[in-house]
Design a protein around this motif. Structure first.
Motif, mmCIF file in Angstrom:
data_model
loop_
_atom_site.group_PDB
_atom_site.id
_atom_site.type_symbol
_atom_site.label_atom_id
_atom_site.label_comp_id
_atom_site.label_asym_id
_atom_site.label_seq_id
_atom_site.Cartn_x
_atom_site.Cartn_y
_atom_site.Cartn_z
ATOM 1 N N LYS A 71 -4.867 52.415 38.052
ATOM 2 C CA LYS A 71 -3.680 51.578 37.862
ATOM 3 C C LYS A 71 -3.489 51.276 36.378
ATOM 4 C CE LYS A 71 -2.738 51.306 42.189
ATOM 5 N NZ LYS A 71 -1.832 52.320 42.659
ATOM 6 N N PRO A 72 -3.028 52.269 35.599
ATOM 7 C CA PRO A 72 -2.811 52.045 34.168
ATOM 8 C C PRO A 72 -1.720 50.996 33.944
ATOM 9 C CG PRO A 72 -1.926 54.168 34.831
ATOM 10 C CD PRO A 72 -2.651 53.610 36.019
ATOM 11 N N GLY A 73 -1.841 50.273 32.856
ATOM 12 C CA GLY A 73 -0.850 49.263 32.502
ATOM 13 C C GLY A 73 -1.174 47.875 33.027
ATOM 14 N N SER A 74 -2.101 47.790 33.965
ATOM 15 C CA SER A 74 -2.481 46.461 34.459
ATOM 16 C C SER A 74 -3.435 45.824 33.454
ATOM 17 C CB SER A 74 -3.132 46.566 35.837
ATOM 18 O OG SER A 74 -4.272 47.385 35.790
ATOM 19 N N SER A 75 -3.395 44.506 33.379
ATOM 20 C CA SER A 75 -4.299 43.811 32.465
ATOM 21 C C SER A 75 -4.940 42.635 33.181
ATOM 22 C CB SER A 75 -3.561 43.339 31.206
ATOM 23 O OG SER A 75 -2.566 42.401 31.537
ATOM 24 N N GLN A 119 -6.823 45.472 28.901
ATOM 25 C CA GLN A 119 -6.669 46.595 29.813
ATOM 26 C C GLN A 119 -8.003 47.333 29.857
ATOM 27 O OE1 GLN A 119 -3.265 49.034 28.982
ATOM 28 N NE2 GLN A 119 -1.877 47.297 28.970
ATOM 29 N N HIS A 120 -8.396 47.703 31.067
ATOM 30 C CA HIS A 120 -9.706 48.319 31.281
ATOM 31 C C HIS A 120 -9.537 49.787 31.648
ATOM 32 C CE1 HIS A 120 -12.154 44.529 31.528
ATOM 33 N NE2 HIS A 120 -10.916 44.061 31.474
ATOM 34 N N GLU A 127 -6.892 38.760 27.132
ATOM 35 C CA GLU A 127 -6.088 39.643 27.977
ATOM 36 C C GLU A 127 -6.438 41.074 27.590
ATOM 37 O OE1 GLU A 127 -1.478 40.811 29.051
ATOM 38 O OE2 GLU A 127 -1.864 39.222 27.600
ATOM 39 N N PHE A 134 -12.654 48.492 27.224
ATOM 40 C CA PHE A 134 -11.520 47.633 27.545
ATOM 41 C C PHE A 134 -10.992 47.085 26.231
ATOM 42 C CE2 PHE A 134 -15.220 44.862 28.448
ATOM 43 C CZ PHE A 134 -14.893 43.638 27.892
ATOM 44 N N SER A 185 -7.955 52.141 34.789
ATOM 45 C CA SER A 185 -6.810 53.014 34.524
ATOM 46 C C SER A 185 -7.101 54.488 34.775
ATOM 47 C CB SER A 185 -6.360 52.862 33.066
ATOM 48 O OG SER A 185 -5.993 51.538 32.785
ATOM 49 N N GLY A 196 -7.791 44.795 24.236
ATOM 50 C CA GLY A 196 -6.761 43.780 24.405
ATOM 51 C C GLY A 196 -6.691 42.858 23.217
#
Length: 187
Positions: free
Chosen positions: A157-161, A146-147, A144, A83, A151, A85
């Motif tokens: 769900k890519p782009g979610s953070s 992204q995992h 914050e 992950f 993704s 960020g």
């Protein structure tokens, strides 16, 4: 030497278990590379966070000290996937309290992020280390990230953070102080 050889054999077996020919040209040196990369990626296990924060300076500065947008890389303990960020680390030393060099805040984050983690625990560990070592009036840690486990697999769900926070002292108890911190992070 024997320990590294055992580690390399483990990586070679993992390659075989996913269906690869571990003896093909492109993979011959991969086990050694993986072992060396793990030494860096998981080097936080060999570091003591208190050592990072042991050099302090007396200061009568009584306002927010904030290190924003520190690049963060860690690995999910559930799937061994990264992950990535950013981390914001803030504290208020209090009247004639202790401060640390700014690089120490980033190094503290590295100690904990270079271990298998969940983001929630990483956030707490950074915050609690500052509280116990500096005895400040306030601490705030916001991450914050992204995992890849979210993704590239699972729910995909890519782009979610995900955002996590740790608040202590006046950042937790005084809404105006928390608001000031959040506004400073947005600058």
């Amino acid at each position: 030497e024997d320990a590294n050889h055992d580690k390399e054999q483990t990586v070679q077996r993992q390659l075989q278990q996913i269906g690869e020919n571990s003896n093909r040209e492109g993979l011959l040196d991969t086990p050694g590379r993986v072992v060396r990369s793990y030494e860096k990626l998981y080097g936080g296990y060999k570091q003591n966070p208190s050592d990072v924060l042991k050099t302090t300076f007396s200061s009568c500065y009584d306002e927010v000290i904030l290190l924003r947008n520190v690049p963060l890389f860690s690995s999910c303990e559930h799937h061994l996937l990264p992950f990535i960020g950013k981390c914001h680390i803030a504290y208020i030393p209090g009247k004639c309290g202790k401060v640390v060099g700014i690089s120490k805040l980033a190094r503290l984050m590295e100690v904990y992020s270079r271990r298998l983690q969940i983001q929630e625990q990483l956030t707490i560990q950074i915050g609690e280390a500052l509280v116990s070592n500096l005895k400040p009036k306030a601490v705030g840690v916001i991450i914050e990230a992204q995992h890849l486990c979210m993704s590239a697999r699972g729910v995909e769900k890519p782009g979610s953070s995900m955002v996590t926070s740790f608040m202590y002292g006046v950042f937790k108890n005084k809404p105006a102080s928390r608001f000031e911190l959040l506004n400073l992070i947005k600058l």
